[in-house]
Every structure is written in structure tokens, then in C-alpha cells.
Design a protein around this motif. Sequence first.
Motif, PDB file in Angstrom:
ATOM      1  N   SER A 135       0.769  -1.106   0.004  1.00 34.61           N
ATOM      2  CA  SER A 135      -0.073  -0.036  -0.079  1.00 34.61           C
ATOM      3  C   SER A 135       0.849   1.079   0.023  1.00 34.61           C
ATOM      4  CB  SER A 135      -1.073  -0.024   1.248  1.00 34.61           C
ATOM      5  OG  SER A 135      -0.361  -0.151   2.278  1.00 34.61           O
ATOM      6  N   LEU A 183       2.073   1.581  -3.684  1.00 33.18           N
ATOM      7  CA  LEU A 183       0.801   2.123  -4.528  1.00 33.18           C
ATOM      8  C   LEU A 183       0.732   3.769  -4.307  1.00 33.18           C
ATOM      9  CD1 LEU A 183      -1.278  -0.994  -3.955  1.00 33.18           C
ATOM     10  CD2 LEU A 183      -0.414  -0.178  -6.448  1.00 33.18           C
ATOM     11  N   GLN A 184       0.670   4.160  -2.769  1.00 26.97           N
ATOM     12  CA  GLN A 184       0.388   5.359  -2.821  1.00 26.97           C
ATOM     13  C   GLN A 184       1.429   6.537  -3.244  1.00 26.97           C
ATOM     14  OE1 GLN A 184      -2.134   7.059  -1.552  1.00 26.97           O
ATOM     15  NE2 GLN A 184      -3.363   5.210  -0.966  1.00 26.97           N
ATOM     16  N   SER A 218       1.065   6.771  -7.127  1.00 25.35           N
ATOM     17  CA  SER A 218      -0.181   7.018  -7.599  1.00 25.35           C
ATOM     18  C   SER A 218      -0.301   8.313  -8.240  1.00 25.35           C
ATOM     19  CB  SER A 218      -1.078   6.883  -6.748  1.00 25.35           C
ATOM     20  OG  SER A 218      -1.078   7.819  -5.711  1.00 25.35           O
ATOM     21  N   ASN A 278       4.093   3.234 -13.596  1.00 20.80           N
ATOM     22  CA  ASN A 278       3.153   2.575 -13.323  1.00 20.80           C
ATOM     23  C   ASN A 278       3.581   1.563 -12.265  1.00 20.80           C
ATOM     24  OD1 ASN A 278       1.215   3.097 -15.311  1.00 20.80           O
ATOM     25  ND2 ASN A 278       2.694   2.299 -16.744  1.00 20.80           N
ATOM     26  N   VAL A 334      -6.771   1.985  -3.622  1.00 22.36           N
ATOM     27  CA  VAL A 334      -5.811   2.911  -4.271  1.00 22.36           C
ATOM     28  C   VAL A 334      -6.435   3.279  -5.659  1.00 22.36           C
ATOM     29  CG1 VAL A 334      -3.759   3.838  -4.999  1.00 22.36           C
ATOM     30  CG2 VAL A 334      -3.753   2.614  -3.056  1.00 22.36           C
ATOM     31  N   ALA A 348      -6.052   4.766  -8.966  1.00 28.30           N
ATOM     32  CA  ALA A 348      -5.164   5.754  -9.856  1.00 28.30           C
ATOM     33  C   ALA A 348      -5.105   4.642 -11.160  1.00 28.30           C
ATOM     34  CB  ALA A 348      -3.932   5.822  -9.133  1.00 28.30           C
ATOM     35  N   ASP A 349      -4.956   5.397 -12.359  1.00 32.32           N
ATOM     36  CA  ASP A 349      -4.829   4.584 -13.422  1.00 32.32           C
ATOM     37  C   ASP A 349      -3.455   3.770 -13.764  1.00 32.32           C
ATOM     38  OD1 ASP A 349      -7.345   5.444 -14.392  1.00 32.32           O
ATOM     39  OD2 ASP A 349      -6.543   7.095 -15.477  1.00 32.32           O
ATOM     40  N   ASN A 350      -2.576   4.376 -12.962  1.00 31.61           N
ATOM     41  CA  ASN A 350      -1.289   3.717 -12.984  1.00 31.61           C
ATOM     42  C   ASN A 350      -0.801   2.711 -11.954  1.00 31.61           C
ATOM     43  OD1 ASN A 350      -0.867   5.616 -11.107  1.00 31.61           O
ATOM     44  ND2 ASN A 350       1.222   6.200 -11.649  1.00 31.61           N
ATOM     45  N   CYS A 351      -1.957   2.456 -11.097  1.00 31.89           N
ATOM     46  CA  CYS A 351      -1.806   1.368  -9.899  1.00 31.89           C
ATOM     47  C   CYS A 351      -2.580   0.339 -10.190  1.00 31.89           C
ATOM     48  CB  CYS A 351      -2.041   1.862  -8.619  1.00 31.89           C
ATOM     49  SG  CYS A 351      -1.128   3.264  -8.587  1.00 31.89           S
TER      50      CYS A 351
END
Length: 79
Positions: A19, A22-23, A26, A32, A53, A55-58
Amino acid sequence: MTSLHITTYFTATSGDTGSSALQAVSAVKRCNIVVLLPRDRISAVQELQMTSVVADNCHVIRGLYIVVLCLCISGRLHS
């Protein structure tokens, strides 16, 4: 000249670091992240932290076979 280079991080986790990663990624442009998440091997809170999360890149991939891959990557699986 603007770089069109895109970096993709591919990682496996069995805890809180997924996490956090990812944060961190993001909000980063041209970056990515794909996090492998073992199903039924982490707490409900940890799973929620990683799967919430937005976000398009996560990207989070969950599954039973991911457990073996996570153990291999972390060095916890010995032959």
C-alpha cells in the motif's frame, strides 16, 4: 525534448509495503506499478489498503498462485 519513457515497477508483497508503494507511485507521471497480492495470506485491512488505491497507473493482482510467487521473490520459499 520531453521523454516519453514510462517506468513500470513490478513487486510482490505480503504486508504493508504494497500500500505504501501504491500510494507513492499513484501521483507520479509516466510511472506504473503492479503489486502481486497473495489471497488469504494478509489481513483484511492490508488487502483493503492495497485495493482501495484509485489511480490509472496502479494495479493489484490477487490470487492463490501469487502466494508461491511472493514467497519466491521474498526468498522465503526454499527447494
